[in-house]
Design an enzyme around this catalytic site. Structure first.
Site, short mmCIF file in Angstrom:
data_model
loop_
_atom_site.label_atom_id
_atom_site.label_comp_id
_atom_site.label_asym_id
_atom_site.label_seq_id
_atom_site.Cartn_x
_atom_site.Cartn_y
_atom_site.Cartn_z
N ASP A 36 0.43 -0.71 0.36
CA ASP A 36 -0.49 -0.11 0.18
C ASP A 36 0.89 1.10 -0.21
OD1 ASP A 36 -3.65 0.04 1.54
OD2 ASP A 36 -1.91 2.18 -0.37
N GLU B 275 -10.94 6.94 5.47
CA GLU B 275 -9.49 6.59 5.94
C GLU B 275 -9.49 7.16 7.36
OE1 GLU B 275 -6.78 5.72 1.57
OE2 GLU B 275 -5.65 5.02 3.58
O1 LIG Z 1 0.20 15.09 2.10
N1 LIG Z 1 -0.63 14.32 3.32
O2 LIG Z 1 -0.82 14.22 4.49
C1 LIG Z 1 -1.03 12.67 3.34
C2 LIG Z 1 -1.11 12.31 3.85
C3 LIG Z 1 -1.84 10.65 3.97
C4 LIG Z 1 -2.04 10.34 2.36
O3 LIG Z 1 -1.91 8.87 1.91
C5 LIG Z 1 -2.61 8.74 0.91
O4 LIG Z 1 -2.96 9.59 -0.01
C6 LIG Z 1 -4.12 8.95 -0.52
C7 LIG Z 1 -4.25 10.20 -1.95
O5 LIG Z 1 -2.58 10.73 -2.44
C8 LIG Z 1 -3.16 7.74 -1.42
O6 LIG Z 1 -4.37 7.11 -1.95
C9 LIG Z 1 -3.17 6.59 -0.04
S1 LIG Z 1 -4.35 5.71 0.87
C10 LIG Z 1 -4.11 3.63 0.20
O7 LIG Z 1 -3.64 4.31 -1.53
C11 LIG Z 1 -3.80 3.31 -2.76
C12 LIG Z 1 -3.59 3.67 -4.01
O8 LIG Z 1 -3.85 4.83 -3.68
C13 LIG Z 1 -4.90 2.48 -2.72
O9 LIG Z 1 -4.89 1.65 -2.96
C14 LIG Z 1 -5.21 2.01 -0.84
O10 LIG Z 1 -6.99 1.75 -0.89
C15 LIG Z 1 -5.09 2.94 -0.17
O11 LIG Z 1 -4.81 2.79 1.66
C16 LIG Z 1 -2.90 6.96 0.89
O12 LIG Z 1 -3.29 7.05 2.37
C17 LIG Z 1 -1.54 11.19 1.24
C18 LIG Z 1 -0.22 12.27 1.67
#
Ligand SMILES: O=[N+]([O-])c1ccc(O[C@@H]2O[C@@H](CO)[C@H](O)[C@H](S[C@@H]3O[C@H](CO)[C@@H](O)[C@H](O)[C@H]3O)[C@@H]2O)cc1
Length: 608
Positions: free
Chosen positions: A289, A494
Site C-alpha cells: 500500500d 480512511e
Molecule cells: O499529504 N499528506 O498529509 C498525506 C497524508 C496521507 C496520505 O495518504 C495517502 O493518500 C491517498 C491519496 O494520495 C493515497 O491514495 C493513499 S490511500 C491508499 O492508497 C492506495 C493507492 O491510492 C489505495 O489503493 C489504498 O486502498 C489506500 O489505502 C494514502 O493514504 C497522503 C498524503
C-alpha cells in the site's frame, strides 16, 4: 538488411513462462529493481522513467492530469508515460494503476456506482459482475489497464473509516461479491492455468484483491491498527474471499497497513510468502500500500533500509513507493549486493510482475488507444448503476403501524417537502474516493441528486418544495402531503472516517425532528455504515438506508415512488448503541436495532 535479433520474450506465440524466463535472464539488477518500483504520476518525469526502468505508475486518490480532465486527456498522459518506458533497452511496458473502487471514481464524468456496502445490500453477485464489466470499460476509456480493486475487507466494526469499502460483516457475502473480479478481468477460460493471473483483453483490467489480510478486523475499527483475532478466526473470517479471488485469477494482491497480532502485514513473511504464495498458490504479484513499507517503523520511515529489507524478504513484489524512488532503489540495490536480500527473492518478484504483464497482453498492447473514450459515463453504465442503487436500498421502517405503510409514496400529492443536507448534494451521495481522495460536498461530477430525481419522478401537478433545514413552523404552515428527509454522514475516507460515536452530524438530527414532528415523513440515511438513529426512529413514518449510492440518485426515487419494490437486505448489523460494538451476526448477546439480513419489502406500484 540487419535482422532484428529474435527475442523469445517478444514472441506472443511463446507461452508466458517461456517469455518470462527469457526476459528475466536478459535483465540487469537495475532493470529488475525498476520493475519492482511503482511511483506516483506527479514524480514520473521522462528522465526518471528512463533512468530507473520504472515498471509501474499510479494515481493516488484524487491525482488527475488536470481538473475535470477528459478521457482523452487521461489517455494522452498515459500514452506519453508509456512511450518513454518503451524506449528503454528492453522495452518493458509500465503498468498504470488507479483506485477505481466504485467506478473510475477519480475521473470527472465517470459513472459512480454505489460503494461496496450498498452492493453488499443487493445480495446480487451477477449485478456486481456486470458493474465490474462496465467499470473496466470506464477505466480503459482513460487508457488505464489496472485497478486497485476490489477491496474484500470484512468490516467487523462500523467505527472503521473504511467500512463503506467492505461488502459485508459476513465473509460469505464478501466471497459472493468477488464476482466483480470476473467482470473487471474477464471470465477465466476452461483451460486456464489455475491460480495464474488472468486478464481477457483490451476491454478488461488487472484487478487487485485488497488489503491482505484482516484490514476490516482491527481493534475498535481503528484504521491501520492491529487485528487481534486468532489464526482460526483470521482463516474463518478474513481469508475466505482471497481463496475465491485467486480461483478467479486475480492478478494482484495489495497488503494491508494493519497488523495481525502485533506484526505488520507489510513484513509478514508467514502470511505473505508461506501462506498466500505457497499454501494458496497465488501466482500474481503482491503490491504494497501507499508508503506501506515506511510504516514498518515508528516514527514512519525512521529506518528505510530496515523497511526495504523486511518487506521484500517477507515476499512483497512491487512497492508503491510512491515518491522517494531514489531511496527505495538505492536501499534495495545495496541490500541485494550485500546479500541481505537474495537474488532469488528479486527474481521471484520480477517473475510475478512480468507474468502479469505478459498474461494481460501489455507487451502486445502497451499503448492506450482512444477507441474507448466514449465509454466514460455512458448512459448504459449509468442505468446499470441506477439499478444497483435501487437494489441497494434497505427499508427499515414503513408506517407507524404495519397496517398503514407510507411507502410507496404517491406521485400525485399536491405539495411535498424535500429536506435535509444530503437531498441535493452529489458529493455527499457519492462519498469518499470520488474525484478527491476524501470525496467532497456539492456538484463534484456529472450525476443526479436525490432532489433532482424526486422532481423528475412526481406528477407534474405535484409541487416540490426543497429546504435543507426547515423549522417546524415552516413545515406545519405549509400543509405538505408528506416529506422526504435526506440526511447522513459527510464524505470521508480512511482514518479521517474513523468514528467512536457514529452520530449523524447536526443539523441532520434536528432536521429529522423538525420535519417528522410536523408531517408524515420518510427519512433516507446517506452513510457509509450504520449510524446512531435509534432515538429518532419513533418520530419517523418510514426509514430507508441508502448507503453511498453514487451518481445515479434516480435509483432512490424509482423505489420511493414504487416504480420498483424495496428488496435490499442489511449487509451489516444495525446497532442500537455504539456501546454494543463490536457486534456481528452470530455473536452471543446479539441485540441489534435491526439485525443483519433485515429489510422490509414493497411491491412495485403497477402490481399494487
Ligand atoms: O499529504 N499528506 O498529509 C498525506 C497524508 C496521507 C496520505 O495518504 C495517502 O493518500 C491517498 C491519496 O494520495 C493515497 O491514495 C493513499 S490511500 C491508499 O492508497 C492506495 C493507492 O491510492 C489505495 O489503493 C489504498 O486502498 C489506500 O489505502 C494514502 O493514504 C497522503 C498524503
Amino acid at each position: 538488411t540487419i535482422q532484428a535479433e529474435y527475442m523469445k520474450y517478444k514472441d506472443p506465440n511463446q507461452p508466458v513462462n517461456v517469455r518470462v524466463k527469457d526476459l528475466l535472464k536478459r535483465m540487469t539488477l537495475a532493470e529488475k529493481i525498476g520493475q519492482m518500483t511503482q511511483i506516483e504520476r506527479e514524480v514520473s518525469t521522462p528522465q526518471v522513467l528512463k533512468d530507473y526502468f520504472i515498471g509501474s505508475i499510479l494515481s493516488g486518490g484524487g491525482s488527475v492530469p488536470s481538473p475535470r480532465a477528459s478521457a482523452k486527456d487521461w489517455v494522452d498522459m498515459i500514452y506519453k508515460f508509456q512511450k518513454v518506458c518503451l524506449s528503454t533497452r528492453l522495452g518493458i511496458p509500465m503498468i498504470y494503476g488507479i483506485d477505481a473502487v466504485h467506478g473510475n471514481n477519480n475521473v470527472y464524468n465517470a459513472t459512480i456506482f454505489p460503494h461496496n456496502i450498498g452492493l453488499g445490500a443487493t445480495r446480487d453477485p451477477d449485478l456486481v459482475k456486470k458493474i465490474g464489466v462496465a467499470t473496466a470499460l470506464e477505466i480503459r476509456a482513460t487508457g488505464i489497464p489496472y485497478a486497485f480493486a476490489p477491496c474484500i475487507a470484512v468490516c467487523r466494526d462500523p467505527r472503521w473509516g473504511r467500512c463503506f469499502e467492505s461488502y459485508s460483516e459476513d465473509h460469505r457475502v464478501v466471497q459472493a461479491m468477488t464476482q466483480i473480479i470476473l467482470g473487471l478481468q474477464g471470465d477465466v477460460p476452461a483451460n486456464y492455468t489455475k491460480k495464474f493471473p488472468y486478464v481477457a483483453g483490451k476491454n478488461n483490467v488487472a484487478a487487485c484483491a485488497k488489503h491482505f489480510v484482516g484490514d476490516g478486523g482491527t481493534h475498535k475499527g481503528i484504521n491501520e491498527n492491529d487485528t487481534l483475532v486468532d489464526f482460526s478466526g483470521l482463516l474463518r473470517i478474513h481469508m475466505p474471499a482471497y481463496y475465491d479471488s485467486i480461483k478467479m485469477g486475480v492478478s494482484t494482491v495489495m497488503l494491508s497497513f494493519s497488523s495481525w497480532k502485533g506484526v505488520k502485514m507489510h513484513a509478514h513473511r508467514f502470511l505473505v510468502t508461506d501462506f498466500l504464495k505457497k499454501k494458496l498458490g497465488f501466482k500474481g504479484f503482491v503490491i504494497s500500500d501507499w508508503t506501506g513499507i515506511d510504516k514498518l517503523t515508528t516514527p514512519t520511515k525512521a529506518n528505510y533500509t530496515y523497511s526495504v529489507e523486511k518487506s521484500i524478504n517477507a515476499g512483497l513484489d512491487m512497492v508503491m513507493v510512491p515518491d522517494d524512488y531514489l531511496g527505495f532503489i538505492n536501499n534495495l540495490t545495496t541490500l541485494v549486493n550485500a546479500k541481505v536480500i537474495p537474488k532469488s527473492r528479486i527474481n521471484d518478484a520480477v517473475r510475478r510482475i512480468l507474468r502479469v504483464k505478459f498474461a494481460m497482453g501489455l507487451f502486445e498492447n502497451p499503448l492506450p488507444d482512444y477507441s474507448l473514450v466514449d465509454q466514460l459515463g455512458k448512459k448504459e453504465h449509468r442505468e446499470l448503476s441506477r439499478e444497483a442503487v435501487r437494489k441497494s436500498l434497505v427499508l427499515l421502517k414503513n408506517g407507524k403501524s404495519s397496517k398503514k405503510p407510507l411507502l410507496p409514496l404517491p406521485k400525485k400529492a399536491g405539495k411535498i417537502l424535500v429536506a435535509g443536507s444530503h437531498a441535493d448534494n452529489l458529493g455527499y451521495q457519492c462519498g469518499g474516493w470520488t474525484i478527491e481522495w476524501h470525496g467532497s460536498s456539492g456538484n463534484i461530477t456529472v450525476g443526479t441528486t436525490i432532489l433532482e430525481a424526486v422532481r423528475a419522478t412526481v406528477d407534474p401537478s405535484t409541487k416540490v418544495v426543497f429546504s435543507e433545514n426547515p423549522d417546524a413552523g415552516f413545515v406545519k404552515s405549509n400543509n405538505f402531503s408528506y416529506a422526504i428527509v435526506v440526511v447522513g454522514e459527510p464524505s470521508y475516507s480512511e482514518t479521517a472516517g474513523d468514528s467512536l460515536n457514529l452520530t449523524i452530524p447536526e443539523p441532520g438530527p434536528s432536521t429529522i425532528q423538525s420535519v417528522c414532528g410536523a408531517v408524515k415523513c420518510v427519512v433516507v440515511i446517506i452513510s457509509g455504515r450504520p449510524v446512531v438513529i435509534e432515538p429518532y426512529v419513533p418520530s419517523m413514518d418510514a426509514l430507508v438506508a441508502a448507503w453511498l449510492p453514487g451518481s445515479e440518485g434516480q435509483g432512490v426515487a424509482d423505489v420511493l415512488f414504487g416504480d420498483f419494490g424495496f428488496t435490499g437486505k442489511l449487509p451489516r448489523t444495525w446497532f442500537k448503541s455504539v456501546d454494543q460494538l463490536p457486534m456481528n451476526v452470530g455473536d452471543e448477546n446479539y441485540d441489534p436495532l435491526f439485525p443483519f439480513g433485515f429489510g422490509l419489502t414493497t411491491k412495485p406500484r403497477s402490481t399494487v
